[in-house]
Scaffold this active site. Structure first.
Site, mmCIF file in Angstrom:
data_model
loop_
_atom_site.group_PDB
_atom_site.id
_atom_site.type_symbol
_atom_site.label_atom_id
_atom_site.label_comp_id
_atom_site.label_asym_id
_atom_site.label_seq_id
_atom_site.Cartn_x
_atom_site.Cartn_y
_atom_site.Cartn_z
ATOM 1 C CE LYS A 74 -4.755 1.870 -0.754
ATOM 2 N NZ LYS A 74 -4.101 0.601 -0.417
ATOM 3 C CB SER A 109 -0.973 0.008 1.175
ATOM 4 O OG SER A 109 -2.097 -0.784 0.869
ATOM 5 C CE LYS A 114 -1.403 4.227 2.530
ATOM 6 N NZ LYS A 114 -1.477 3.051 3.434
ATOM 7 C CB SER A 164 -4.546 1.820 3.530
ATOM 8 O OG SER A 164 -3.722 1.453 2.451
#
Length: 435
Positions: A67, A64, A226, A124
């Site tokens: 992203k 992720s 993140k 997320s």
């Protein structure tokens, strides 16, 4: 071929570990984190100077962390005036079908750009990532091509994107050096939007959604950015922290658990600030992981001789992939056929796969399930800040079951939440992460 002593030792260790893993019968089942995919880097955000590096150009799955690039392209669009923060983005069937973690959007729904950004930096949400991709690129695959072109333009030469969310795809690869480059570029190009990565929680249709980035909540000066996890990558993290006028960026790939990854990142950031204070940098093309990040050779040898794995691997990199969880009902229609490519139940969107959930009902339609979870969250009050609403869709396509859940607790928190709901006359069931 002639090897110097250091080269010989490195080659010997590599061969020895490979031989031992084969003897232990783990070579085929080990995750990339176990197979040596640990990598980390720390850089000075202003100059780009490297303060620490271990395998900085080793390619692995970004999960992720993907992203961050999805949001980078949205920020580009906002700056260009093609979207505004209150622009409404349509939800397609493809977006709604993504695996959790997600907002459980349905086809035909709409979500504002602002809420989409917040959903990506906190929960997320994979469905929301696809909503952004389709709004900008027309299709998710077309958007992925835009992501790759942007990556190469930024100097991320070892990165290829195949989707907007980070869900498993064998062609979606990156390095810690490239992810540090991306984070530095995002902070430099979009400082006004970078502040969204500091979001601790936000409310969406009655849900109180708390960030997965737990390190940000406790590390001094941390303000983003993140987390990421799939089986194939291990636990990944991009962090940025600022002290005075000094900002550094750290990236870790292949952590064994979310907690150990966060602890390790904190140590790397501490070392980075200390090196900057002393005026030190280290430029490397490729470096081995530090000794405390490698499996203990003596333990491996002893385990091979006794034909069983060590009870407690000493390093941060484990030799055995986490046990598969019963999540077939949650897999998307395009789920990979290889179990190693499937995501853990709660961990698809970066929550710790060891987290507990509570279930407050099961319904034939989404909206009553969402209402039940929302009502339960209101009853829980402060306890709900420990988790987030997760409507789990299961069953056959023609007869789906929507399980109203709140996830992200440890066991004690989950039990306390159920007790509070039961005292209020509400049904509540514990969902063990290993069930």
């Amino acid at each position: 071929m002639h090897l110097n002593r250091a080269g010989f030792i490195k080659a010997f260790r590599f061969c020895l570990v490979g031989t031992i893993l084969g003897l232990m019968g783990l070579a085929a089942s080990a995750s990339p984190a176990a197979a040596g995919k640990y990598a980390s880097i720390v850089i000075d955000a202003d100059s780009g100077a490297i303060l620490h590096a271990a395998n900085p150009d080793s390619r692995s799955y970004p999960a992720s962390l993907t992203k961050v690039m999805t949001l980078f392209l949205m920020f580009d669009e906002l700056d260009a005036g093609r979207f505004k923060m209150d622009s409404m983005l349509p939800v397609s069937a493809h977006a709604a079908a993504q695996a959790p973690s997600k907002l459980a959007l349905e086809p035909g729904d709409k979500i504002s750009v602002r809420n989409a950004v917040l959903a990506l930096v906190t929960k997320s949400a994979n469905d929301v990532a696809v909503v952004i991709a389709e709004a900008i690129g027309g299709t998710e695959s077309g958007f992925a091509q835009m992501m790759t072109r942007k990556a190469h333009a930024l100097g991320m030469r070892n990165t290829t994107y195949r989707n907007a969310s980070g869900l498993p795809d064998l062609g979606q690869m990156s390095t810690v050096r490239d992810q540090a480059t991306l984070a530095r570029a995002l902070i430099g190009h979009h400082p006004g939007y970078y502040k969204y990565f500091s979001t601790r929680q936000f409310a969406y249709e009655g849900q109180v959604i708390t960030t997965h980035n737990r390190l940000m909540l406790r590390y001094p000066g941390a303000d983003g950015i993140k987390t990421g996890y799939i089986h194939a990558s291990g636990f990944n993290l991009i962090s940025s922290a600022k002290r005075g006028d000094t900002r550094i960026i750290g990236v870790v790939f292949g952590g064994a658990t979310g907690a150990s990854r966060d602890k390790h990142m904190g140590q790397l950031l501490d070392k980075g600030f200390a090196k900057l204070k002393r005026g030190e940098t280290v430029e490397v093309a490729e470096a081995e992981a530090e000794s405390d990040d490698m499996p203990n050779i003596d333990e491996l040898v002893a385990a091979a001789q006794s034909a069983k794995a060590p009870a407690k691997p000493s390093g941060k990199i484990v030799l055995k992939a986490p046990p598969a969880k019963k999540v077939a009902m949650r897999a998307p229609s395009r789920a990979a056929s290889n179990d190693d490519d499937d995501d853990d139940d709660e961990a698809v969107g970066d929550a710790d796969p060891s987290s507990w959930s509570i279930q407050v009902g099961a319904f034939s339609e989404y909206r009553p399930a969402h209402k039940a979870a929302t009502d339960a969250a209101k009853k829980l009050g402060g306890l709900v800040s420990k988790g987030s609403i997760d409507i789990d869709k299961a069953g056959a396509a023609k007869k789906p079951v929507y399980r109203a859940r709140i996830s992200g607790f440890n066991e004690d928190q989950a039990r306390a939440a159920c007790k509070r709901l039961e005292r209020a006359g509400k049904s509540c069931k514990l969902v063990n992460p290993n069930a």
